[in-house]
Scaffold this motif. Sequence first.
Motif, PDB file in Angstrom:
ATOM      1  N   LEU A 114       0.835  -1.201   0.000  1.00 13.02           N
ATOM      2  CA  LEU A 114       0.000   0.000   0.000  1.00 13.02           C
ATOM      3  C   LEU A 114       0.870   1.250   0.000  1.00 13.02           C
ATOM      4  CD1 LEU A 114      -2.759   1.364   0.077  1.00 13.02           C
ATOM      5  CD2 LEU A 114      -2.750   1.047   2.575  1.00 13.02           C
ATOM      6  N   THR A 167       2.167   1.824  -3.370  1.00 13.84           N
ATOM      7  CA  THR A 167       1.130   2.190  -4.335  1.00 13.84           C
ATOM      8  C   THR A 167       0.680   3.638  -4.150  1.00 13.84           C
ATOM      9  OG1 THR A 167       0.362  -0.086  -4.366  1.00 13.84           O
ATOM     10  CG2 THR A 167      -1.152   1.581  -5.208  1.00 13.84           C
ATOM     11  N   ASP A 168       0.298   3.975  -2.912  1.00 14.85           N
ATOM     12  CA  ASP A 168      -0.159   5.341  -2.628  1.00 14.85           C
ATOM     13  C   ASP A 168      -0.017   5.617  -1.134  1.00 14.85           C
ATOM     14  OD1 ASP A 168      -1.456   7.774  -2.238  1.00 14.85           O
ATOM     15  OD2 ASP A 168      -2.962   7.355  -3.758  1.00 14.85           O
ATOM     16  N   TRP A 169       1.014   6.346  -0.772  1.00 18.64           N
ATOM     17  CA  TRP A 169       1.289   6.631   0.640  1.00 18.64           C
ATOM     18  C   TRP A 169       0.164   7.397   1.305  1.00 18.64           C
ATOM     19  CZ3 TRP A 169       1.441  11.853   1.209  1.00 18.64           C
ATOM     20  CH2 TRP A 169       1.809  12.613   0.100  1.00 18.64           C
ATOM     21  N   ARG A 170      -0.622   8.152   0.539  1.00 18.79           N
ATOM     22  CA  ARG A 170      -1.741   8.886   1.143  1.00 18.79           C
ATOM     23  C   ARG A 170      -2.806   7.928   1.658  1.00 18.79           C
ATOM     24  NH1 ARG A 170      -1.986  12.315  -4.197  1.00 18.79           N
ATOM     25  NH2 ARG A 170      -1.807  10.142  -4.801  1.00 18.79           N
ATOM     26  N   ASP A 171      -3.081   6.873   0.890  1.00 19.25           N
ATOM     27  CA  ASP A 171      -4.029   5.852   1.348  1.00 19.25           C
ATOM     28  C   ASP A 171      -3.495   5.139   2.585  1.00 19.25           C
ATOM     29  OD1 ASP A 171      -5.826   6.429  -0.676  1.00 19.25           O
ATOM     30  OD2 ASP A 171      -5.154   4.790  -1.968  1.00 19.25           O
ATOM     31  N   MET A 206      -4.178   7.326   5.600  1.00 20.16           N
ATOM     32  CA  MET A 206      -5.594   7.290   5.973  1.00 20.16           C
ATOM     33  C   MET A 206      -5.936   5.971   6.661  1.00 20.16           C
ATOM     34  SD  MET A 206      -6.721  10.242   5.295  1.00 20.16           S
ATOM     35  CE  MET A 206      -8.487  10.059   5.480  1.00 20.16           C
ATOM     36  N   ALA A 207      -5.425   4.859   6.135  1.00 16.47           N
ATOM     37  CA  ALA A 207      -5.705   3.545   6.723  1.00 16.47           C
ATOM     38  C   ALA A 207      -5.154   3.438   8.142  1.00 16.47           C
ATOM     39  CB  ALA A 207      -5.117   2.445   5.840  1.00 16.47           C
ATOM     40  N   GLY A 246      -3.851  10.363   8.437  1.00 14.71           N
ATOM     41  CA  GLY A 246      -4.032  11.174   7.246  1.00 14.71           C
ATOM     42  C   GLY A 246      -4.496  12.593   7.470  1.00 14.71           C
TER      43      GLY A 246
END
Length: 69
Positions: A33, A36-40, A43-44, A48
């Motif tokens: 993850l 792929t997208d550190w912003r996601d 948030m997870a 975030g």
Amino acid sequence: MEKSSPKDLERIWYSVLKISKGSEQELLEAIKLAQTDWRDLFMAAGFGRNIFEHKSWAKEVINTGNYIA
């Protein structure tokens, strides 16, 4: 790709650790993850919305010894 300092990567490291909950499989998924997208990832992990939230989580882990939160 820009080179990041350890300080820049701290929130990513803590996010991966928090999401993994001590599981090797979850750790590998969290790393994917992050790639792929550190912003996601943020948030997870619940990091975030506040760029310092990971520091609060780390202090709690140190004080309680419980990183599965």
